[in-house]
Scaffold this motif. Structure first.
Motif, PDB file in Angstrom:
ATOM      1  N   ARG A 167      14.895  19.384   5.522  1.00 35.06           N
ATOM      2  CA  ARG A 167      13.663  20.103   6.225  1.00 35.06           C
ATOM      3  C   ARG A 167      12.460  19.162   6.139  1.00 35.06           C
ATOM      4  NH1 ARG A 167      13.202  26.613   4.889  1.00 35.06           N
ATOM      5  NH2 ARG A 167      14.793  27.325   6.345  1.00 35.06           N
ATOM      6  N   GLY A 168      12.413  18.309   5.190  1.00 31.73           N
ATOM      7  CA  GLY A 168      11.424  17.295   4.844  1.00 31.73           C
ATOM      8  C   GLY A 168      11.862  16.143   5.978  1.00 31.73           C
ATOM      9  N   VAL A 169      13.037  15.714   5.914  1.00 30.01           N
ATOM     10  CA  VAL A 169      13.396  14.641   6.860  1.00 30.01           C
ATOM     11  C   VAL A 169      13.252  14.985   8.289  1.00 30.01           C
ATOM     12  CG1 VAL A 169      15.582  13.492   7.850  1.00 30.01           C
ATOM     13  CG2 VAL A 169      15.085  13.896   5.179  1.00 30.01           C
ATOM     14  N   LEU A 170      13.446  16.215   8.893  1.00 27.58           N
ATOM     15  CA  LEU A 170      13.212  16.674  10.054  1.00 27.58           C
ATOM     16  C   LEU A 170      11.987  16.840  10.370  1.00 27.58           C
ATOM     17  CD1 LEU A 170      16.143  19.454  10.570  1.00 27.58           C
ATOM     18  CD2 LEU A 170      16.031  17.263  11.458  1.00 27.58           C
ATOM     19  N   TRP A 173      10.386  13.395  11.058  1.00 22.11           N
ATOM     20  CA  TRP A 173      10.828  12.893  12.156  1.00 22.11           C
ATOM     21  C   TRP A 173       9.989  13.433  13.432  1.00 22.11           C
ATOM     22  CZ3 TRP A 173      16.634  13.694  14.074  1.00 22.11           C
ATOM     23  CH2 TRP A 173      16.957  13.274  15.277  1.00 22.11           C
ATOM     24  N   MET A 174       9.450  14.571  13.543  1.00 20.80           N
ATOM     25  CA  MET A 174       8.607  14.966  14.387  1.00 20.80           C
ATOM     26  C   MET A 174       7.257  14.794  14.342  1.00 20.80           C
ATOM     27  SD  MET A 174      10.501  16.840  16.823  1.00 20.80           S
ATOM     28  CE  MET A 174      11.579  15.291  16.473  1.00 20.80           C
ATOM     29  N   VAL A 175       6.962  14.786  12.926  1.00 20.84           N
ATOM     30  CA  VAL A 175       5.392  14.282  12.715  1.00 20.84           C
ATOM     31  C   VAL A 175       5.150  13.089  13.239  1.00 20.84           C
ATOM     32  CG1 VAL A 175       3.622  14.195  11.198  1.00 20.84           C
ATOM     33  CG2 VAL A 175       5.043  16.199  10.978  1.00 20.84           C
ATOM     34  N   SER A 176       5.903  12.032  12.683  1.00 21.92           N
ATOM     35  CA  SER A 176       5.813  10.776  13.197  1.00 21.92           C
ATOM     36  C   SER A 176       6.042  10.548  14.660  1.00 21.92           C
ATOM     37  CB  SER A 176       6.785   9.817  12.234  1.00 21.92           C
ATOM     38  OG  SER A 176       6.285   9.789  11.054  1.00 21.92           O
ATOM     39  N   PHE A 203       6.198  22.893  13.193  1.00 22.85           N
ATOM     40  CA  PHE A 203       5.645  24.010  12.452  1.00 22.85           C
ATOM     41  C   PHE A 203       6.412  25.212  12.664  1.00 22.85           C
ATOM     42  CE2 PHE A 203       2.244  27.274  11.391  1.00 22.85           C
ATOM     43  CZ  PHE A 203       1.897  26.764  10.313  1.00 22.85           C
ATOM     44  N   TYR A 204       6.919  25.637  13.823  1.00 26.09           N
ATOM     45  CA  TYR A 204       7.535  26.811  14.093  1.00 26.09           C
ATOM     46  C   TYR A 204       8.902  26.705  13.571  1.00 26.09           C
ATOM     47  CZ  TYR A 204       9.666  30.682  16.697  1.00 26.09           C
ATOM     48  OH  TYR A 204       9.968  31.831  17.109  1.00 26.09           O
ATOM     49  N   MET A 205       9.566  25.879  13.418  1.00 31.99           N
ATOM     50  CA  MET A 205      10.920  25.548  12.809  1.00 31.99           C
ATOM     51  C   MET A 205      10.857  25.809  11.337  1.00 31.99           C
ATOM     52  SD  MET A 205      13.279  25.346  15.144  1.00 31.99           S
ATOM     53  CE  MET A 205      14.599  24.679  14.211  1.00 31.99           C
ATOM     54  N   GLY A 206       9.844  25.791  10.678  1.00 28.87           N
ATOM     55  CA  GLY A 206       9.677  25.796   9.152  1.00 28.87           C
ATOM     56  C   GLY A 206       9.962  24.617   8.490  1.00 28.87           C
ATOM     57  N   PHE A 207       9.948  23.558   9.057  1.00 25.64           N
ATOM     58  CA  PHE A 207      10.219  21.978   8.352  1.00 25.64           C
ATOM     59  C   PHE A 207       9.164  21.932   7.315  1.00 25.64           C
ATOM     60  CE2 PHE A 207      12.254  20.755  12.307  1.00 25.64           C
ATOM     61  CZ  PHE A 207      13.400  21.374  12.146  1.00 25.64           C
ATOM     62  N   ILE A 242       9.856  12.793  -0.389  1.00 29.05           N
ATOM     63  CA  ILE A 242      10.710  11.879  -0.427  1.00 29.05           C
ATOM     64  C   ILE A 242      11.676  12.061   0.994  1.00 29.05           C
ATOM     65  CG2 ILE A 242      13.129  11.061  -1.072  1.00 29.05           C
ATOM     66  CD1 ILE A 242      12.269  11.887  -3.926  1.00 29.05           C
ATOM     67  N   GLY A 243      11.972  13.381   1.553  1.00 28.55           N
ATOM     68  CA  GLY A 243      12.364  13.489   2.821  1.00 28.55           C
ATOM     69  C   GLY A 243      11.564  13.201   3.823  1.00 28.55           C
ATOM     70  N   ASN A 244      10.113  13.287   3.615  1.00 26.39           N
ATOM     71  CA  ASN A 244       9.176  12.971   4.814  1.00 26.39           C
ATOM     72  C   ASN A 244       9.333  11.336   4.731  1.00 26.39           C
ATOM     73  OD1 ASN A 244       6.437  15.156   4.333  1.00 26.39           O
ATOM     74  ND2 ASN A 244       8.395  15.677   5.138  1.00 26.39           N
ATOM     75  N   LEU A 245       9.340  10.698   3.743  1.00 26.80           N
ATOM     76  CA  LEU A 245       9.528   9.187   3.727  1.00 26.80           C
ATOM     77  C   LEU A 245      10.724   8.617   4.484  1.00 26.80           C
ATOM     78  CD1 LEU A 245       8.879   6.343   3.229  1.00 26.80           C
ATOM     79  CD2 LEU A 245       9.949   6.717   0.812  1.00 26.80           C
ATOM     80  N   ILE A 246      11.921   9.153   4.346  1.00 24.42           N
ATOM     81  CA  ILE A 246      13.209   8.989   4.903  1.00 24.42           C
ATOM     82  C   ILE A 246      13.092   9.224   6.579  1.00 24.42           C
ATOM     83  CG2 ILE A 246      15.386   9.253   4.776  1.00 24.42           C
ATOM     84  CD1 ILE A 246      15.380   9.454   1.861  1.00 24.42           C
ATOM     85  N   GLY A 247      12.714  10.526   6.643  1.00 26.57           N
ATOM     86  CA  GLY A 247      12.502  10.926   8.019  1.00 26.57           C
ATOM     87  C   GLY A 247      11.890  10.095   8.902  1.00 26.57           C
TER      88      GLY A 247
END
Length: 293
Positions: A167-170, A173-176, A203-207, A242-247
């Motif tokens: 969920r952090g990766v996804l 992906w969208m925020v960037s 936001f709606y997907m709960g990432f 970590i997921g945000n960084l990789i995504g």
């Protein structure tokens, strides 16, 4: 036209990453603080809408207002610098080192957290009438979110941790994609429309967004949520970062940079063979025919 071609806005991405790497400590922290605070207010706004209307989709549709505001004002989120600053290092911009990159990430993280935490305290005061009463419906919802997205993952062990990480990766992906989308247009309306779509989706997907969580979970703790600081760090914030960084870096920064800045050597086109045209010479014994008037 206001649309900017990918080859051009990828150059802007690298330039932005370089500028952020060299930004002063004061400016970096102030901009990150304001970004964290504005995004936290947007999250509080979305939760309030969801509670009062019962429509989670409506909260998600309106949440991007905060994201658009902070980027139009030139403020920085950790999720954005995760994607942009490494590109300046990859592009070998003079002076952009790993030390400069990590310095930027650390300062933005600290600024985002301070901004989000400030709003968390303010919202806790609002929903409890200055801590003189039990949390109202919005406050109770904030506490529930904190429990479900920490202890809720922990209850599933490794599977929960994997789900949290993905969920952090996804999310980033969208925020960037939203960060980059702001560079696709020269008009304010074009920037807002392009940013709005991927932010609404995440936001709606709960990432899991590390800066939104810097607001949600401290709020939950302040309002009596049944989880601990350790739960928050281990079962949300650290894996989410970590997921945000990789995504963001993998699915947005590197893919765009690789195919629009450092493109592969184009395949040579086959040269079509054209038959040589031989000029025919008049025969030696042929004479021009005279035409009489």
């Amino acid at each position: 036209m206001s649309y900017i071609e990918p080859a051009d806005f990828v150059g802007k991405m690298v330039d932005a990453g370089e500028a952020k790497a060299f930004m002063s400590t004061r400016d970096t922290v102030i901009r990150a603080y304001m970004a964290g605070a504005i995004l936290a207010l947007a999250a509080a706004f979305a939760v309030t809408i969801t509670v009062q209307t019962g429509e989670a989709l409506l909260g998600a549709v309106l949440f991007p207002v905060g994201f658009c505001m902070l980027y139009l004002l030139g403020f920085d989120l950790l999720t954005g610098v995760f994607t942009l600053v490494p590109l300046a290092w990859l592009d070998r911009r003079p002076g952009v080192t790993w030390r400069a990159l990590l310095r930027n990430w650390g300062l933005v993280f600290a600024g985002n957290f301070l901004g989000a935490f400030t709003v968390a305290v303010m919202m806790a005061i609002i929903v409890t009438m200055g801590f003189s009463m039990d949390p109202n419906e919005v406050g109770q919802k904030l506490g529930e979110i904190g429990v479900s997205r920490t202890v809720g993952y922990a209850d599933h062990g490794a599977a929960g941790m994997l789900t949290l990480f993905v969920r952090g990766v996804l999310c980033n992906w969208m925020v960037s994609t939203g960060v980059v989308a702001a560079m696709m247009s020269t008009s304010v309306s074009g920037k807002v429309i392009a940013m709005w779509m991927p932010i609404m989706l995440f936001f709606y997907m709960g990432f899991e967004h590390s800066i939104v969580n810097m607001f949600l979970f401290p709020s939950g703790l302040l309002l009596g949520g049944d989880f601990s600081i350790g739960d928050y760090l281990i079962w949300n914030e650290i894996p989410t970062v970590i997921g945000n960084l990789i995504g963001g870096l993998t699915f947005v920064g590197l893919t765009l940079y690789a195919t629009h800045a450092r493109t592969a050597t184009p395949r040579p086109r086959p040269v079509a063979e054209t038959p040589e045209l031989e000029a025919s010479e008049p025969a030696a014994d042929s004479e021009p025919v005279a035409t009489r008037a």
